[in-house]
Design a protein around this motif. Structure first.
Motif, PDB file in Angstrom:
ATOM      1  N   LEU A   7     105.456  28.929 -55.917  1.00  0.00           N
ATOM      2  CA  LEU A   7     105.430  28.140 -57.143  1.00  0.00           C
ATOM      3  C   LEU A   7     106.433  26.995 -57.066  1.00  0.00           C
ATOM      4  CD1 LEU A   7     105.123  30.828 -59.958  1.00  0.00           C
ATOM      5  CD2 LEU A   7     103.319  29.741 -58.595  1.00  0.00           C
ATOM      6  N   GLY A   8     106.063  25.881 -57.696  1.00  0.00           N
ATOM      7  CA  GLY A   8     106.926  24.707 -57.731  1.00  0.00           C
ATOM      8  C   GLY A   8     106.242  23.575 -58.473  1.00  0.00           C
ATOM      9  N   ASN A   9     106.854  22.415 -58.391  1.00  0.00           N
ATOM     10  CA  ASN A   9     106.303  21.206 -58.998  1.00  0.00           C
ATOM     11  C   ASN A   9     105.977  20.203 -57.897  1.00  0.00           C
ATOM     12  OD1 ASN A   9     106.445  21.701 -61.873  1.00  0.00           O
ATOM     13  ND2 ASN A   9     108.656  21.645 -61.657  1.00  0.00           N
ATOM     14  N   PRO A  10     104.866  19.484 -58.042  1.00  0.00           N
ATOM     15  CA  PRO A  10     104.510  18.499 -57.024  1.00  0.00           C
ATOM     16  C   PRO A  10     105.365  17.235 -57.130  1.00  0.00           C
ATOM     17  CG  PRO A  10     102.928  18.423 -58.825  1.00  0.00           C
ATOM     18  CD  PRO A  10     103.877  19.555 -59.118  1.00  0.00           C
ATOM     19  N   GLY A  11     105.458  16.518 -56.028  1.00  0.00           N
ATOM     20  CA  GLY A  11     106.134  15.223 -56.026  1.00  0.00           C
ATOM     21  C   GLY A  11     107.513  15.264 -55.405  1.00  0.00           C
ATOM     22  N   ARG A  12     107.910  14.121 -54.852  1.00  0.00           N
ATOM     23  CA  ARG A  12     109.190  13.998 -54.145  1.00  0.00           C
ATOM     24  C   ARG A  12     110.392  14.301 -55.036  1.00  0.00           C
ATOM     25  NH1 ARG A  12     108.860  11.746 -49.253  1.00  0.00           N
ATOM     26  NH2 ARG A  12     110.990  10.989 -49.059  1.00  0.00           N
ATOM     27  N   LYS A  13     110.308  13.902 -56.290  1.00  0.00           N
ATOM     28  CA  LYS A  13     111.483  14.047 -57.156  1.00  0.00           C
ATOM     29  C   LYS A  13     111.860  15.513 -57.395  1.00  0.00           C
ATOM     30  CE  LYS A  13     110.943  13.714 -62.139  1.00  0.00           C
ATOM     31  NZ  LYS A  13     110.733  12.918 -63.311  1.00  0.00           N
ATOM     32  N   LYS A  15     111.255  17.963 -54.983  1.00  0.00           N
ATOM     33  CA  LYS A  15     111.212  18.636 -53.680  1.00  0.00           C
ATOM     34  C   LYS A  15     112.345  19.635 -53.438  1.00  0.00           C
ATOM     35  CE  LYS A  15     110.186  17.731 -48.856  1.00  0.00           C
ATOM     36  NZ  LYS A  15     109.078  18.611 -48.733  1.00  0.00           N
ATOM     37  N   LYS A  16     113.563  19.281 -53.655  1.00  0.00           N
ATOM     38  CA  LYS A  16     114.690  20.172 -53.324  1.00  0.00           C
ATOM     39  C   LYS A  16     115.322  20.814 -54.559  1.00  0.00           C
ATOM     40  CE  LYS A  16     115.491  18.455 -48.863  1.00  0.00           C
ATOM     41  NZ  LYS A  16     115.707  19.270 -47.731  1.00  0.00           N
ATOM     42  N   THR A  17     114.576  20.872 -55.652  1.00  0.00           N
ATOM     43  CA  THR A  17     115.115  21.461 -56.875  1.00  0.00           C
ATOM     44  C   THR A  17     115.062  22.990 -56.822  1.00  0.00           C
ATOM     45  OG1 THR A  17     112.998  21.441 -58.033  1.00  0.00           O
ATOM     46  CG2 THR A  17     114.371  19.455 -58.238  1.00  0.00           C
ATOM     47  N   ARG A  18     115.828  23.598 -57.700  1.00  0.00           N
ATOM     48  CA  ARG A  18     115.842  25.062 -57.786  1.00  0.00           C
ATOM     49  C   ARG A  18     114.448  25.603 -58.091  1.00  0.00           C
ATOM     50  NH1 ARG A  18     120.581  23.270 -60.201  1.00  0.00           N
ATOM     51  NH2 ARG A  18     122.477  24.147 -59.292  1.00  0.00           N
ATOM     52  N   HIS A  19     113.727  24.906 -58.946  1.00  0.00           N
ATOM     53  CA  HIS A  19     112.396  25.364 -59.362  1.00  0.00           C
ATOM     54  C   HIS A  19     111.409  25.372 -58.201  1.00  0.00           C
ATOM     55  CE1 HIS A  19     110.945  26.811 -63.092  1.00  0.00           C
ATOM     56  NE2 HIS A  19     110.392  25.735 -63.583  1.00  0.00           N
ATOM     57  N   ASN A  20     111.702  24.658 -57.132  1.00  0.00           N
ATOM     58  CA  ASN A  20     110.753  24.535 -56.023  1.00  0.00           C
ATOM     59  C   ASN A  20     111.064  25.448 -54.841  1.00  0.00           C
ATOM     60  OD1 ASN A  20     109.533  22.506 -57.561  1.00  0.00           O
ATOM     61  ND2 ASN A  20     108.920  21.429 -55.725  1.00  0.00           N
ATOM     62  N   ILE A  21     111.850  26.460 -55.056  1.00  0.00           N
ATOM     63  CA  ILE A  21     112.192  27.352 -53.954  1.00  0.00           C
ATOM     64  C   ILE A  21     110.970  28.125 -53.452  1.00  0.00           C
ATOM     65  CG2 ILE A  21     112.946  29.351 -55.304  1.00  0.00           C
ATOM     66  CD1 ILE A  21     115.469  29.357 -53.337  1.00  0.00           C
ATOM     67  N   GLY A  22     109.975  28.315 -54.314  1.00  0.00           N
ATOM     68  CA  GLY A  22     108.713  28.928 -53.870  1.00  0.00           C
ATOM     69  C   GLY A  22     107.984  28.017 -52.888  1.00  0.00           C
ATOM     70  N   PHE A  23     107.923  26.721 -53.189  1.00  0.00           N
ATOM     71  CA  PHE A  23     107.340  25.748 -52.256  1.00  0.00           C
ATOM     72  C   PHE A  23     108.114  25.767 -50.938  1.00  0.00           C
ATOM     73  CE2 PHE A  23     105.042  22.182 -54.881  1.00  0.00           C
ATOM     74  CZ  PHE A  23     104.215  23.120 -55.460  1.00  0.00           C
ATOM     75  N   ARG A  24     109.435  25.851 -51.023  1.00  0.00           N
ATOM     76  CA  ARG A  24     110.262  25.834 -49.810  1.00  0.00           C
ATOM     77  C   ARG A  24     109.961  27.033 -48.914  1.00  0.00           C
ATOM     78  NH1 ARG A  24     116.302  23.893 -51.417  1.00  0.00           N
ATOM     79  NH2 ARG A  24     116.618  24.187 -49.196  1.00  0.00           N
ATOM     80  N   THR A  25     109.644  28.168 -49.515  1.00  0.00           N
ATOM     81  CA  THR A  25     109.300  29.343 -48.717  1.00  0.00           C
ATOM     82  C   THR A  25     107.972  29.130 -47.995  1.00  0.00           C
ATOM     83  OG1 THR A  25     110.536  30.737 -50.267  1.00  0.00           O
ATOM     84  CG2 THR A  25     108.989  31.850 -48.784  1.00  0.00           C
ATOM     85  N   ILE A  26     107.002  28.547 -48.679  1.00  0.00           N
ATOM     86  CA  ILE A  26     105.734  28.207 -48.018  1.00  0.00           C
ATOM     87  C   ILE A  26     106.011  27.222 -46.882  1.00  0.00           C
ATOM     88  CG2 ILE A  26     103.484  27.072 -48.297  1.00  0.00           C
ATOM     89  CD1 ILE A  26     103.553  29.864 -49.565  1.00  0.00           C
ATOM     90  N   ASP A  27     106.834  26.215 -47.142  1.00  0.00           N
ATOM     91  CA  ASP A  27     107.187  25.239 -46.100  1.00  0.00           C
ATOM     92  C   ASP A  27     107.823  25.920 -44.891  1.00  0.00           C
ATOM     93  OD1 ASP A  27     106.217  23.123 -47.636  1.00  0.00           O
ATOM     94  OD2 ASP A  27     108.202  22.550 -48.397  1.00  0.00           O
ATOM     95  N   ALA A  28     108.667  26.928 -45.131  1.00  0.00           N
ATOM     96  CA  ALA A  28     109.310  27.648 -44.025  1.00  0.00           C
ATOM     97  C   ALA A  28     108.269  28.358 -43.161  1.00  0.00           C
ATOM     98  CB  ALA A  28     110.336  28.646 -44.565  1.00  0.00           C
ATOM     99  N   TYR A 145     118.799  22.451 -65.444  1.00  0.00           N
ATOM    100  CA  TYR A 145     119.360  23.240 -64.351  1.00  0.00           C
ATOM    101  C   TYR A 145     118.303  23.535 -63.288  1.00  0.00           C
ATOM    102  CZ  TYR A 145     121.722  27.055 -61.917  1.00  0.00           C
ATOM    103  OH  TYR A 145     122.292  27.865 -60.951  1.00  0.00           O
ATOM    104  N   VAL A 146     117.145  24.073 -63.695  1.00  0.00           N
ATOM    105  CA  VAL A 146     116.120  24.432 -62.699  1.00  0.00           C
ATOM    106  C   VAL A 146     115.501  23.200 -62.046  1.00  0.00           C
ATOM    107  CG1 VAL A 146     115.605  26.698 -63.671  1.00  0.00           C
ATOM    108  CG2 VAL A 146     114.218  24.728 -64.364  1.00  0.00           C
ATOM    109  N   LEU A 147     115.552  22.059 -62.745  1.00  0.00           N
ATOM    110  CA  LEU A 147     115.036  20.826 -62.145  1.00  0.00           C
ATOM    111  C   LEU A 147     116.121  20.062 -61.395  1.00  0.00           C
ATOM    112  CD1 LEU A 147     112.583  19.597 -64.920  1.00  0.00           C
ATOM    113  CD2 LEU A 147     112.071  20.881 -62.835  1.00  0.00           C
ATOM    114  N   GLY A 148     117.306  20.660 -61.317  1.00  0.00           N
ATOM    115  CA  GLY A 148     118.398  20.080 -60.540  1.00  0.00           C
ATOM    116  C   GLY A 148     118.394  20.631 -59.130  1.00  0.00           C
ATOM    117  N   LYS A 149     119.161  19.974 -58.264  1.00  0.00           N
ATOM    118  CA  LYS A 149     119.250  20.381 -56.864  1.00  0.00           C
ATOM    119  C   LYS A 149     120.417  21.338 -56.673  1.00  0.00           C
ATOM    120  CE  LYS A 149     116.925  16.304 -55.333  1.00  0.00           C
ATOM    121  NZ  LYS A 149     116.839  15.141 -54.546  1.00  0.00           N
TER     122      LYS A 149
END
Length: 187
Positions: A7-13, A15-28, A145-149
């Motif tokens: 889970l995460g939000n699309p778009g570059r802005k 990308k590295k936010t707390r909310h996008n850690i699910g996307f980061r796991t897929i990326d890994a 907070y969750v939309l912060g890096k």
């Protein structure tokens, strides 16, 4: 066939936010195996791959977090994926940064992406991996907070939790019962 959803939000802005850690796991997982999200359909970007003889789908919904279920359900229906073959990865405010927790089922715990997933799947009984992002310690609103890096001093712990989540997913795909995976990876 197994479905792995980050889970995460699309778009570059985002990308590295707390909310996008699910996307980061897929990326890994994609990086480990040289895979690419080369399909865009069902309001998501996804890949269909094979791992250890198992056909898998890796999905990053592109609906924004609060509507994640609108991507997950149609993809499950199209590929005839059963709920017991789904795992959802997402950020969790109630866990310290760097910790992970696997569960076989549960409520949404105030997480709108999980709430949407429960609504669209019609059940709370799907596997999940929660990755800790901690709570704001000052008066920062939760949304900010969750939309912060992550701060620099947390990056190593975050990366380790992402790699641990990817390891847990691989163990499950390799055929280890999820209860055993939970016992191995819950901290």
């Amino acid at each position: 066939m197994k479905l792995i959803v980050g889970l995460g939000n699309p778009g570059r802005k985002y990308k590295k936010t707390r909310h996008n850690i699910g996307f980061r796991t897929i990326d890994a997982l994609l990086d480990r195996h040289g895979w690419k999200l080369n399909n865009s359909k069902f309001h998501g970007d996804y890949a269909i791959e094979h791992f250890n003889g198992e056909k898998i789908v890796l999905l990053q919904p592109q609906t924004y977090m609060n509507l994640s279920g609108e991507s997950i359900r149609p993809l499950m229906d199209y590929y005839d994926i059963e709920t017991e073959d789904v795992i959802v990865i997402y950020d969790d405010l109630d866990l310290p940064t760097g910790k992970i927790r696997l569960r076989q089922k549960g409520g949404h715990g105030g997480h709108n992406g999980v709430r949407s997933t429960i609504e669209h799947l019609g059940t709370k009984e799907f596997k999940r991996i929660r990755l800790g992002v901690g709570r704001p310690v000052n008066a920062t609103p939760v949304v900010d907070y969750v939309l912060g890096k992550f701060p620099k001093d947390e990056k190593e712990a975050v990366e380790q939790s992402v790699q641990d989540a990817a390891d847990a997913i691989e163990a499950w795909i390799e055929g280890k019962p999820f209860v055993e995976v939970m016992n191995d990876f819950n901290q």
